[in-house]
Motif scaffolding. Sequence first.
Motif, PDB file in Angstrom:
ATOM      1  N   PHE A 147      -0.452  -5.601   6.483  1.00 34.71           N
ATOM      2  CA  PHE A 147      -1.056  -4.589   5.620  1.00 34.71           C
ATOM      3  C   PHE A 147      -1.650  -5.233   4.380  1.00 34.71           C
ATOM      4  O   PHE A 147      -1.284  -6.337   4.001  1.00 34.71           O
ATOM      5  N   GLN A 148      -2.529  -4.470   3.750  1.00 29.90           N
ATOM      6  CA  GLN A 148      -3.149  -4.975   2.529  1.00 29.90           C
ATOM      7  C   GLN A 148      -2.103  -5.322   1.472  1.00 29.90           C
ATOM      8  O   GLN A 148      -2.138  -6.371   0.861  1.00 29.90           O
ATOM      9  N   ASP A 149      -1.135  -4.426   1.282  1.00 30.09           N
ATOM     10  CA  ASP A 149      -0.160  -4.651   0.209  1.00 30.09           C
ATOM     11  C   ASP A 149       1.157  -5.202   0.765  1.00 30.09           C
ATOM     12  O   ASP A 149       2.228  -4.815   0.327  1.00 30.09           O
ATOM     13  N   PHE A 150       1.053  -6.084   1.729  1.00 25.02           N
ATOM     14  CA  PHE A 150       2.180  -6.866   2.275  1.00 25.02           C
ATOM     15  C   PHE A 150       3.244  -6.024   2.964  1.00 25.02           C
ATOM     16  O   PHE A 150       3.676  -6.339   4.055  1.00 25.02           O
ATOM     17  N   ASN A 151       3.671  -4.956   2.276  1.00 26.68           N
ATOM     18  CA  ASN A 151       4.715  -4.118   2.869  1.00 26.68           C
ATOM     19  C   ASN A 151       5.969  -4.883   3.269  1.00 26.68           C
ATOM     20  O   ASN A 151       6.554  -4.639   4.317  1.00 26.68           O
ATOM     21  N   LEU A 152       6.360  -5.803   2.419  1.00 27.83           N
ATOM     22  CA  LEU A 152       7.644  -6.464   2.673  1.00 27.83           C
ATOM     23  C   LEU A 152       8.748  -5.636   2.025  1.00 27.83           C
ATOM     24  O   LEU A 152       8.506  -4.962   1.021  1.00 27.83           O
ATOM     25  N   LEU A 153       9.928  -5.700   2.597  1.00 28.13           N
ATOM     26  CA  LEU A 153      11.054  -4.995   1.986  1.00 28.13           C
ATOM     27  C   LEU A 153      11.642  -5.872   0.900  1.00 28.13           C
ATOM     28  O   LEU A 153      12.097  -6.973   1.170  1.00 28.13           O
ATOM     29  N   GLU A 154      11.590  -5.376  -0.315  1.00 25.17           N
ATOM     30  CA  GLU A 154      11.961  -6.227  -1.445  1.00 25.17           C
ATOM     31  C   GLU A 154      13.458  -6.474  -1.533  1.00 25.17           C
ATOM     32  O   GLU A 154      13.894  -7.364  -2.240  1.00 25.17           O
ATOM     33  N   ASN A 155      14.224  -5.664  -0.837  1.00 25.61           N
ATOM     34  CA  ASN A 155      15.663  -5.868  -0.935  1.00 25.61           C
ATOM     35  C   ASN A 155      16.201  -6.767   0.185  1.00 25.61           C
ATOM     36  O   ASN A 155      17.396  -6.884   0.350  1.00 25.61           O
ATOM     37  N   LEU A 156      15.297  -7.368   0.917  1.00 24.05           N
ATOM     38  CA  LEU A 156      15.720  -8.343   1.923  1.00 24.05           C
ATOM     39  C   LEU A 156      15.041  -9.676   1.622  1.00 24.05           C
ATOM     40  O   LEU A 156      13.930  -9.705   1.090  1.00 24.05           O
ATOM     41  N   THR A 157      15.716 -10.783   1.988  1.00 32.92           N
ATOM     42  CA  THR A 157      15.085 -12.088   1.794  1.00 32.92           C
ATOM     43  C   THR A 157      13.926 -12.210   2.781  1.00 32.92           C
ATOM     44  O   THR A 157      13.803 -11.423   3.725  1.00 32.92           O
ATOM     45  N   ASN A 158      13.087 -13.206   2.557  1.00 30.84           N
ATOM     46  CA  ASN A 158      11.948 -13.416   3.448  1.00 30.84           C
ATOM     47  C   ASN A 158      12.412 -13.616   4.890  1.00 30.84           C
ATOM     48  O   ASN A 158      11.835 -13.076   5.820  1.00 30.84           O
ATOM     49  N   ARG A 159      13.499 -14.383   5.036  1.00 29.46           N
ATOM     50  CA  ARG A 159      14.034 -14.603   6.379  1.00 29.46           C
ATOM     51  C   ARG A 159      14.432 -13.284   7.040  1.00 29.46           C
ATOM     52  O   ARG A 159      14.091 -13.022   8.194  1.00 29.46           O
ATOM     53  N   GLN A 160      15.123 -12.473   6.253  1.00 31.62           N
ATOM     54  CA  GLN A 160      15.585 -11.197   6.804  1.00 31.62           C
ATOM     55  C   GLN A 160      14.413 -10.274   7.122  1.00 31.62           C
ATOM     56  O   GLN A 160      14.429  -9.547   8.112  1.00 31.62           O
ATOM     57  N   ASN A 161      13.384 -10.314   6.278  1.00 31.13           N
ATOM     58  CA  ASN A 161      12.186  -9.531   6.548  1.00 31.13           C
ATOM     59  C   ASN A 161      11.572  -9.905   7.890  1.00 31.13           C
ATOM     60  O   ASN A 161      11.184  -9.049   8.667  1.00 31.13           O
ATOM     61  N   ILE A 162      11.487 -11.216   8.114  1.00 30.66           N
ATOM     62  CA  ILE A 162      10.866 -11.683   9.356  1.00 30.66           C
ATOM     63  C   ILE A 162      11.736 -11.326  10.565  1.00 30.66           C
ATOM     64  O   ILE A 162      11.238 -11.007  11.646  1.00 30.66           O
ATOM     65  N   ALA A 163      13.054 -11.348  10.341  1.00 36.63           N
ATOM     66  CA  ALA A 163      13.972 -11.076  11.458  1.00 36.63           C
ATOM     67  C   ALA A 163      13.955  -9.610  11.886  1.00 36.63           C
ATOM     68  O   ALA A 163      14.297  -9.275  13.022  1.00 36.63           O
ATOM     69  N   LEU A 164      13.553  -8.746  10.985  1.00 33.50           N
ATOM     70  CA  LEU A 164      13.689  -7.301  11.211  1.00 33.50           C
ATOM     71  C   LEU A 164      13.106  -6.783  12.537  1.00 33.50           C
ATOM     72  O   LEU A 164      13.795  -6.059  13.266  1.00 33.50           O
ATOM     73  N   PRO A 165      11.854  -7.139  12.890  1.00 32.49           N
ATOM     74  CA  PRO A 165      11.318  -6.612  14.154  1.00 32.49           C
ATOM     75  C   PRO A 165      12.165  -7.030  15.351  1.00 32.49           C
ATOM     76  O   PRO A 165      12.268  -6.292  16.334  1.00 32.49           O
ATOM     77  N   LEU A 166      12.785  -8.221  15.237  1.00 33.09           N
ATOM     78  CA  LEU A 166      13.608  -8.687  16.356  1.00 33.09           C
ATOM     79  C   LEU A 166      14.935  -7.936  16.414  1.00 33.09           C
ATOM     80  O   LEU A 166      15.420  -7.605  17.501  1.00 33.09           O
ATOM     81  N   GLN A 205      16.234   8.592  -6.680  1.00 31.39           N
ATOM     82  CA  GLN A 205      15.711   7.310  -6.204  1.00 31.39           C
ATOM     83  C   GLN A 205      14.811   7.496  -4.989  1.00 31.39           C
ATOM     84  O   GLN A 205      14.173   6.546  -4.536  1.00 31.39           O
ATOM     85  N   ALA A 206      14.797   8.698  -4.454  1.00 30.15           N
ATOM     86  CA  ALA A 206      14.135   8.900  -3.163  1.00 30.15           C
ATOM     87  C   ALA A 206      12.673   8.475  -3.187  1.00 30.15           C
ATOM     88  O   ALA A 206      12.194   7.824  -2.262  1.00 30.15           O
ATOM     89  N   THR A 207      11.960   8.800  -4.273  1.00 28.87           N
ATOM     90  CA  THR A 207      10.539   8.435  -4.320  1.00 28.87           C
ATOM     91  C   THR A 207      10.357   6.925  -4.236  1.00 28.87           C
ATOM     92  O   THR A 207       9.391   6.456  -3.657  1.00 28.87           O
ATOM     93  N   ASN A 208      11.281   6.180  -4.820  1.00 28.66           N
ATOM     94  CA  ASN A 208      11.174   4.727  -4.761  1.00 28.66           C
ATOM     95  C   ASN A 208      11.547   4.193  -3.385  1.00 28.66           C
ATOM     96  O   ASN A 208      11.125   3.113  -3.003  1.00 28.66           O
ATOM     97  N   ASP A 209      12.373   4.918  -2.688  1.00 25.92           N
ATOM     98  CA  ASP A 209      12.846   4.422  -1.392  1.00 25.92           C
ATOM     99  C   ASP A 209      11.895   4.770  -0.251  1.00 25.92           C
ATOM    100  O   ASP A 209      11.888   4.106   0.777  1.00 25.92           O
ATOM    101  N   ARG A 210      11.130   5.815  -0.457  1.00 26.39           N
ATOM    102  CA  ARG A 210      10.240   6.297   0.598  1.00 26.39           C
ATOM    103  C   ARG A 210       9.391   5.213   1.251  1.00 26.39           C
ATOM    104  O   ARG A 210       9.366   5.105   2.481  1.00 26.39           O
ATOM    105  N   PRO A 211       8.694   4.385   0.455  1.00 27.03           N
ATOM    106  CA  PRO A 211       7.836   3.367   1.081  1.00 27.03           C
ATOM    107  C   PRO A 211       8.611   2.457   2.028  1.00 27.03           C
ATOM    108  O   PRO A 211       8.087   2.023   3.049  1.00 27.03           O
ATOM    109  N   ARG A 212       9.878   2.195   1.698  1.00 26.45           N
ATOM    110  CA  ARG A 212      10.666   1.312   2.566  1.00 26.45           C
ATOM    111  C   ARG A 212      10.866   1.934   3.943  1.00 26.45           C
ATOM    112  O   ARG A 212      10.721   1.263   4.964  1.00 26.45           O
ATOM    113  N   TYR A 213      11.188   3.206   3.936  1.00 22.44           N
ATOM    114  CA  TYR A 213      11.412   3.854   5.223  1.00 22.44           C
ATOM    115  C   TYR A 213      10.116   3.974   6.000  1.00 22.44           C
ATOM    116  O   TYR A 213      10.104   3.857   7.227  1.00 22.44           O
ATOM    117  N   GLN A 214       9.021   4.167   5.255  1.00 17.38           N
ATOM    118  CA  GLN A 214       7.723   4.212   5.913  1.00 17.38           C
ATOM    119  C   GLN A 214       7.427   2.883   6.598  1.00 17.38           C
ATOM    120  O   GLN A 214       6.947   2.842   7.722  1.00 17.38           O
TER     121      GLN A 214
END
Lengths: 250, 602
Positions: free
Chosen positions: A93-112, B507-516
């Motif tokens: 995606f344009q804005d990366f859409n990485l999960l900020e509460n996971l490390t990069n490794r964990q982000n990559i592992a997620l689809p698996l 916190q829900a508004t901040n969490d929404r993008p993650r679930y998306q």
Amino acid sequence: MTKILKVEQITKTYGKKGQKQYQALKGLSFAVEEGEFTAIMGASGSGKTTLLNILSTLDRPTSGKVEIGGKDLSHLKNKEMADFRSQSIGFIFQDFNLLENLTNRQNIALPLTLRGVSASRIDKLVDEIAAKLEISAILDKYPVEVSGGQKQRIAAARALVHSPAILLADEPTGALDSHSARELLNIMTLLNERDGVTTLMVTHDPFSASFANRILFIKDGKIGEELVKGELDRKAFYHKLIEHLGTEEE
Amino acid sequence: MLLRLSLTGLQRRFKDYAVLFSGLVIASMIFYMFMSISANPGFYKANVSMGARLLPFIFGFGNVLLAIVTFFYLIYANSFMLSMRQHDYGMFLTLGAKRGKISILVVMETLVTGLAATLVGIGLGIGLTGVVSQLLLKQLHLDLTHLNALVPAAIGYTLLFFIVVSLLAGLWNVQKLLRTKLIDLLHEKQKPVKLIKHPVLRSLEGISGLVILAWAYYTMMHFKVEGAKVEFTIAFFGTLIGSWLLFNAFFSTLIGWIMNKHGFTYKGLRLFTLGQLKFRLNDFTQILTITSVLFGLALGAVTVGQNFRSEQQAATKSTYYSLVIAHPTDKIKQKLAKLDHAKVTTYHYKLDAKGTIYFNRKEFAQKRLYTVEFHPKSRTYSYLKMPLDQVYRMEGDSTLILGAVSNSQVRQQKMVKEAAYKRVKGQTATFLLVRDTDLAKDYQKLKQIDQMQPQTENVQAVNSLMGVSTYEMIIDLIGSFEFMGFFLGLAFLAMLASTLMFKVLSQATNDRPRYQMLFKLGAQSRSLKRSIAWELGILFVLPGLVGAVDVLFGLGMFKSMFQNPWYGIWLPFVIFAVLYLLYYLLTIKLYQKLVLRDYQTD
Ligand SMILES: Nc1ncnc2c1ncn2[C@@H]1O[C@H](COP(=O)(O)OP(=O)(O)OP(=O)(O)O)[C@@H](O)[C@H]1O
Ligand SMILES: [Mg+2]
């Protein structure tokens, strides 16, 4: 050559019946062959994101047919669509859409992990893809600790780690500076040429588009012209594209 | 114009708004009910003569705690409101509204909502206080005559408190709004995580939390009344600080450690759930600490309140005689004969023409009077025969009992030998000493029997010290404590759970993008729901668990007061668990709807 993606006469109408409706896609057709690197260009509001959302099963077309890897998507239930996404499609995606509460490794592992791959195999696959994308050194950092270009490479690694049938990218360079953008595009090209990753990239930036083998132009909800790279090198293709866009404007 | 926009905005989010509003109503209702008791001076005077010194203290303490909890509750509830409306405010700004105008709008919205909810809450509070005082108090055998439903002072305090805090919350929201960029108001973004630096220090912090908590628990279990002040300070602040460290460092370190166990975490959404939880715990340190400590206090309040009931039987042993009947009639005697557990001793006396009452020494030598001795060490009572010489001189405890038959016409009382007694010319009369060994069963009947004899000053004086009155006073006191405990405990629980709920929802508004994002990656919406249930479940359970452990140890401080301070603790635990569960279920339902809104779901 097999066609990995087939789009036949799809339309998309926004808005409920009886209310104000807007037809974003008006009978759009095209196909992508296995191993191709295709770009789709179009003005803002021409329906690029709408198309990509349909291809990625996040949305359904109002009518028409989409086939990916020989599978007709129109009859899939929502549940099956989610499974299909996690198996056959990679996203950037344009804005990366990485999960900020996971490390990069964990982000990559997620689809698996979503596909139920075993932990040891996940570790192996993540290390492999990270080596290819040259991000092994930053795997255990969090997304906020790395640059935009690195983030997008993490995102690319996440999109490719499960070897999807097709990689879909929506303005992947949109949030990057020109240096990082070039780096990412080079890697995408490399992955396409060396590993045969079928790639479909949506962009309105001619520089990014010039990395593709073929460019489709979307206009008024339909595919208009098509530009093929053929034997040209990237620079020449870029100039040809600029020229083409110039004549379009007139 | 803005007003209309504001109203349509509220209309669109009506359901969320309804949750917020009813939350505020409940908060103000509880606040009012508490105030209606504590701001009612008649209540103390009329009901709890003995515990009178203790009750204002308990209520004062309760007032402060309730105010703190309500304060946090309102702040979080309002930040939920802001997060709900921030998109609208962003829209107003793009439409050309001035920030100043919007600030006023925000404050007005908060104030109007707060005021409306408080008025409804007070109305409900008045009604409920009426019902509660009828139902609950009767159940507890209480006669709280001064528990009015409508207390003007309480209405005043409640309104004042809620208006002031709503205003503060409104201003807080405004400054948050002014500091937020327009683009961030319009677009939902992941809240940037605060990374955990120095993992080693963190683990040390977590471990020291455990150690401090253990120290506090140890102190509680070895609580002695002599060093009470120091020990209490250690126990209270140790628990507070220990819990804070636990939530700030220990649990997140633990989760970080678990996350590195790939064999366990590389399954479905576990990784995400844990990652979400790890950072949420850090975000929530304050509220989780407060929740756990107050949760413990609330549970403790209920349990201790209940504990007085276990002392009831022991406390009735403080008297030997249950009732003195100075003027028996046949009817009274018949009624007494029907009570299986009542032993009636009849004594005689003569009243001569000069107004002197004569007792027969021989009768008192044959039917000995008893007195009670208290053993402070074992906290037990034993019954001794009154020394005869003391009885003959009508001294000590016998004065009181023998005085019962006297009245204003009686000049003097004498205890004489049998020969002398026989010579006295006058009417012979009797009086009865009743000892009932099952007051719990008989005290109401004994009270009625007492009312059948003339209530002279002396009769009232003596019987106010006998078993029936003592028993009544004790259960009155117990009832008050029980009532207080349950009331405080349940009020706190409701407030705490809903504070946690609103904190999560805001916190829900901040969490929404993650679930998306996860949805785009191909996570099933069912797994997303399950992940939410787990995450919030752990978030709810942790403070509950810490609070429960706090109570289990904290009750150790009451070992010198009760034989078994843990008596009947399962009851408050069960009640709390059920209520807490309901809040949890409500929270996940609402949260799921907020973060998973407009996805395709089956
Ligand atoms: N959810 C929606 N509801 C109604 N209309 C929509 C919706 N999403 C998109 N549209 C409309 O459909 C048209 C195509 O939108 P789309 O997002 O596909 O354009 P785009 O080519 O991706 O544009 P951009 O380059 O700006 O991203 C636009 O006119 C847009 O207003
Ligand atoms: Mg777009």
